[in-house]
Structures are given as C-alpha cells and as structure tokens.
Write a protein that holds these residues in place. Sequence first.
Motif, mmCIF file in Angstrom:
data_model
loop_
_atom_site.group_PDB
_atom_site.id
_atom_site.type_symbol
_atom_site.label_atom_id
_atom_site.label_comp_id
_atom_site.label_asym_id
_atom_site.label_seq_id
_atom_site.Cartn_x
_atom_site.Cartn_y
_atom_site.Cartn_z
ATOM 1 N N LEU A 1 0.668 -1.179 -0.057
ATOM 2 C CA LEU A 1 0.024 -0.037 0.093
ATOM 3 C C LEU A 1 0.924 1.235 -0.073
ATOM 4 O O LEU A 1 0.691 2.225 -0.768
ATOM 5 N N MET A 2 1.832 1.090 0.624
ATOM 6 C CA MET A 2 2.655 2.358 0.964
ATOM 7 C C MET A 2 3.278 2.709 -0.549
ATOM 8 O O MET A 2 3.403 3.826 -0.870
ATOM 9 N N GLU B 1 2.060 1.817 -3.368
ATOM 10 C CA GLU B 1 1.339 2.337 -4.420
ATOM 11 C C GLU B 1 1.016 3.849 -4.151
ATOM 12 O O GLU B 1 0.590 4.371 -4.975
ATOM 13 N N ILE B 2 0.668 4.050 -2.799
ATOM 14 C CA ILE B 2 0.218 5.468 -2.305
ATOM 15 C C ILE B 2 1.239 6.431 -3.047
ATOM 16 O O ILE B 2 0.925 7.536 -3.549
ATOM 17 N N GLN C 1 1.028 6.734 -6.775
ATOM 18 C CA GLN C 1 -0.039 7.487 -6.999
ATOM 19 C C GLN C 1 0.222 9.150 -6.705
ATOM 20 O O GLN C 1 0.031 9.989 -7.622
ATOM 21 N N VAL D 1 -5.958 4.161 -4.793
ATOM 22 C CA VAL D 1 -5.456 2.926 -4.105
ATOM 23 C C VAL D 1 -6.395 1.933 -3.376
ATOM 24 O O VAL D 1 -6.069 0.800 -3.405
ATOM 25 N N PHE E 1 -6.848 -2.134 -4.323
ATOM 26 C CA PHE E 1 -6.476 -3.095 -3.263
ATOM 27 C C PHE E 1 -7.565 -3.890 -2.730
ATOM 28 O O PHE E 1 -7.295 -4.667 -1.897
#
Lengths: 331, 331
Positions: free
Chosen positions: A246-247, A249-250, A253, B274, B278
């Motif tokens: 997640l980190m 990906e964020i 983004q 995001v 996911f």
Amino acid sequence: MYKIAFDVMGSDNGSLVAIEAASKFIKTKKELYLIFVGDKEQIETSLKKFPIDESRYEILATTEFIDMNGSIMDIRRKKDSSMVKALEALKDNKVDAMITGGNSAAFIAGSHFILGELNGISRPGFMPTLPTAVNNKLTLLLDVGANLEADVEDIIGYAKMANIYSKSVLKIENPSIAQLNIGEEKSKGTLLQKEIYKELEADENINFFGNLESRDILAGKVDIIVTDGYTGNMCLKAFEGASKILMTEIKSQLYKTIFTKLKALTLKKSFNNVSKKFDYKNHSGAILLGVNGIAFKAHGSSDVKSFEATLRMTCDAIENDVLNKIKKELI
Amino acid sequence: MYKIAFDVMGSDNGSLVAIEAASKFIKTKKELYLIFVGDKEQIETSLKKFPIDESRYEILATTEFIDMNGSIMDIRRKKDSSMVKALEALKDNKVDAMITGGNSAAFIAGSHFILGELNGISRPGFMPTLPTAVNNKLTLLLDVGANLEADVEDIIGYAKMANIYSKSVLKIENPSIAQLNIGEEKSKGTLLQKEIYKELEADENINFFGNLESRDILAGKVDIIVTDGYTGNMCLKAFEGASKILMTEIKSQLYKTIFTKLKALTLKKSFNNVSKKFDYKNHSGAILLGVNGIAFKAHGSSDVKSFEATLRMTCDAIENDVLNKIKKELI
C-alpha cells in the motif's frame, strides 16, 4: 540492581547496532547491569565507539553464533554460541532476563531445551506488543509462531499469562481478551474455537471480549488477542505485506499526480512515520511467554531504536516481577 | 445467446445498484440474456430508472429473500427466496450461470444442497481474483472461507480447478501455483502442508512455485495460491483491516503536516484509487469452484462497478466453458 544477558550476535545489522542501543539505553536505567554475550573483539570495538561505564557491564565471550540461516539443530551443535550462553546464564540465575536478536526458530528451541516450560504450560507463546489505530493503545497478540498448533489448554494458558502481563507490565486494570476467529459470533470457527470460546467465557478471572476478526487486530478494540501460532504468524505477515504494498502504491499515485520531486521528498518523512508506527518490528521485542525465564526476542532486522525498545520492555518485565506473578497464577 | 440468473436481492445497497450495473453491462455483451430474480415491484421500479431492452431480460418473481443476517438454515426455510430460485434455475439448466450479492454462508450452503459438488470434489472453494502490486497481474486465491478445514485432496482439487480456470478464463499459459504457508522452505508448516507440498511438486500438470508467505499474497509472484478456507479468510480480512487503518493514518499524517484543506481534497482521489485497487471487493465476484454450476458471489457491499465486474467475470467463465473443462480435468 538487576542483570540482563544481551546476545548481541546474529541479528541482521550486526553487534554495533545492539551496543549503540545499549549504550544509549543504560543511561536511562540506573538499576541495569548488562552482560554482553558474543564475540569479544567485536563487542570491544563497538564499545569504543559507543562507550559504557565499565562498572555497568561485562563481556561473556563466545566463539560461535547462530545466524539467520541457522537451524534449530544449532542449539545442540553450537554449544559455545552466544544464544546458548545467554540462555544458560538465565537458566543458572546469573541474570534476571536475556535478549537476543538472533534466529527465532533457534531461540524457541533453545528456550525449550535450556529454560524449559513453566508448570502447566506445554507450549509457550511468542507475544509481540502491537501498535493500534487508537493512540497510545497497545494490543498483545499471541502466539505468533512459537508453535503452529495449539489445543484448548494452550490457548487458555496464553490468555492467563497475557492477562497477568498486561496488568503488571502495561498497567491495564482489567484487560479485555479476545479470541481471533473468522467471525464474531459465538457459533463461528472450528470445534476447537467454539470450545475455547466457552472456556474463556466461563473463566471468572478473564474479561472475555468474544471473538475478533483479523481485520480488527490493529483496531485497538481489545488489550489481548489469543490464537494459535500458525494463524498469528499468517496475520502478522499479511499486515506486513499489505503495509509494504500500500505504501508503495500510494507513493507512486501521489508522486505521479500532483507532486514535484521536491515535494515528494518532504512527503517521505510522513510515510516513514506511518510505516514505523504500524510495523511491529519497530516497536519492541516479543517475549516468549511460558518458558521458565524472562526471554525476549528483538526482531532480526532491529535498528538502534528497536533494540532500545526491547531493552525497555525487558526491564519493565523484570521490574514488575512478571515471571513470578505468572508462576503464581498458573499454580 | 446465454443466460444468467441474477439474484438482485439481499446485498447491502439494494436491487437498484444491481439493476443499474446490469443495464450498463448488457449493452457491451450482445450474447447475454438476464433473468432478474427477486421482488417484481422493486425490479420493475429499478428498470424504469435504468431501462433494458425488453427482449433481453425477464423477471423471475420471488416473495422472499435471504438477508445479510440470515443463516444457512434460510436455504431450507425460504423456499421462495431469490437465492434459492436462482440456484434452482441453474440446477434445472434454465440458465448457464447464476450471480448473487446475498449472504455468503447461505450461498455456500445453497450451492451444496441445490447444485451439489462435482465428482471428485468434497469441499468447494471460494475463489476471488485479487489485484497485485504488479500492474495487470491478477492472483487467484482459494479457498477464502467456503470450508474452514481442508485435507490434502481438497487442496489438490483447488489447485487443479484453479489451474484450468486461470488457463481458460484468464488466458495464463502455464499458471504458477503456490501453497500458502508460514515459511517458504519445503520443511515449513504442518504435516498436512508438507504432504500437500509433495503432492503439488510431483504433479506433472501443475507448475508448482513452492510455498508462499502471507506477506506475498498481493506481491504478484504467482498466478494461483491455494490454502484452506480458514487461513484464506483470515488473510483477506487482515489485508482489509491493514488497508483501512493505514489509509486513515496516512491521511491524518499528511493533512496535519503539509497540506491545506484544499490540497487535502485533491489528495482524496489518489487515496480512493489506491483503496479501490487493493480492495478485492471492488474487483470482481468470487466463483464457488467445485460445485456443479457456474455460481458467482458478488460482494455484499457491491456498488455498480463491482456488480459490473462480477457480470463480466461470469460471462468470461461461460464463454470459456470453464465448468466443462474442469469436469473433464477431474475425471
């Protein structure tokens, strides 16, 4: 004064990091005396860089250590390893507790062979202290992998031991204890889990919350969560994986949309803060509850801060006499 | 032309959302004929808002439905429920597949009682398609909760069925299949997992990757991950929890440090992207592999987009004749 045997070998970042943490931490704790266990030369070199008052430590020199790729058999094979020597010092009452940042499997096996289990405990539990979404609220989770399987007695034992730990070390008055399960209802889970539910509910000394789903482990809803080592391990690693992905990906983004590279650098710190907050590795060590001695495992990838946290937790456990309180409860 | 029975009742957002999705999706799929199963009045009202060409659908009116708080007993009790009627339509070969957004436990029980299992399969597996950190790479994970326990044959069955599914529906040439385990080494896990490892390794029709840890479920390392329903369910919910907590934390960190409220609004979209990427719920339905029929479950909290995705997946499964291919493989 109390003593801790600190096995400074075998962790990912080497003994220098462990010594640096000890050097910082010992200044805050007058009662503490450290026995550094490991390669004499390495320890002395590290101590030159991060000195400690000579009256407050000694070195227990060993010729071997168990590395991260070692096996549990190394406990038998490497008689002069730092981990074995630190455990033996604890067994022989030369110290009040031990800490290692080395191989987990070897640590669990070594604790079993050298320290042995407490009366009434057949399988000890590995218990990290987890950060939660609620500020300043911590949750104890066990077992996270000391044993893959657990029966009703094991889980009840985990609940009892963690209950004492939470009261005496974390100063929680009446800790709420949940069973990790695939659903919240009493009827959920395996036969074993239904049986555990009944026992926990019936136990007058336990403030039973009920079942808790894995999505709520970090939600700060309870003080203690009990489960078998297989499930606990799976969930911890799932958190780790989700967090990492997640980190990443964020970041990608945000960076590709509105931020310049300069701003991206400013953001980095915010992200690191969050990563650290929810990465249990950065919090503290995990105690192996149920063995006859206060034995802490710092994460293999510990940095100075995490070793300091493990030292602090270990001192807390000693100062609050948690082992004797647990022994008393189990009789 | 092929037909899908679409149980539009019992999901969190009501039948309107399901009909809106159908109305949008059917325009892209000329071969599709839909049978809406549920409350006639509700469906007709929704169709006024989101019209569909009358030659392309019919309504199978029912007087009951199984809600989210329902139990698996409702499958027996509510003979005229939309879920039961949709499953019966599939069993009677009136349709090629069915979709429901309703109660999962009832859906699993209903599929067992009404459709029955395929020859050689004693326990079906719930299989969502998960997004991964690798762009455009999806990973199939099963079982995520149709059955809490699984033996060697069940897991091998999951691997075989998912293998066919991946090849025929997702067009993966030689899908790599991993066993979820607490460690990567062959020697890790329970006795059961060691046995499964051997069988998967020995199977010539399976491209066995080895063990995979839960931290790597979303890493995009493999095409298929097999596990028991208890573990799969725990891990999915752990991801869900971690994701929710991390996003909240990151938002609060960023907002309080460098951003004005105006900028915060701009950021919101990035975060939502995001979250959606996911969140497996936003991707597609989960097929119940191993029952005698193509039966899909849309998530209970499905929005228009997720119902559309489930419709698309269901059409893909029909068009690629996945059920017959699986039947052939299992003989």
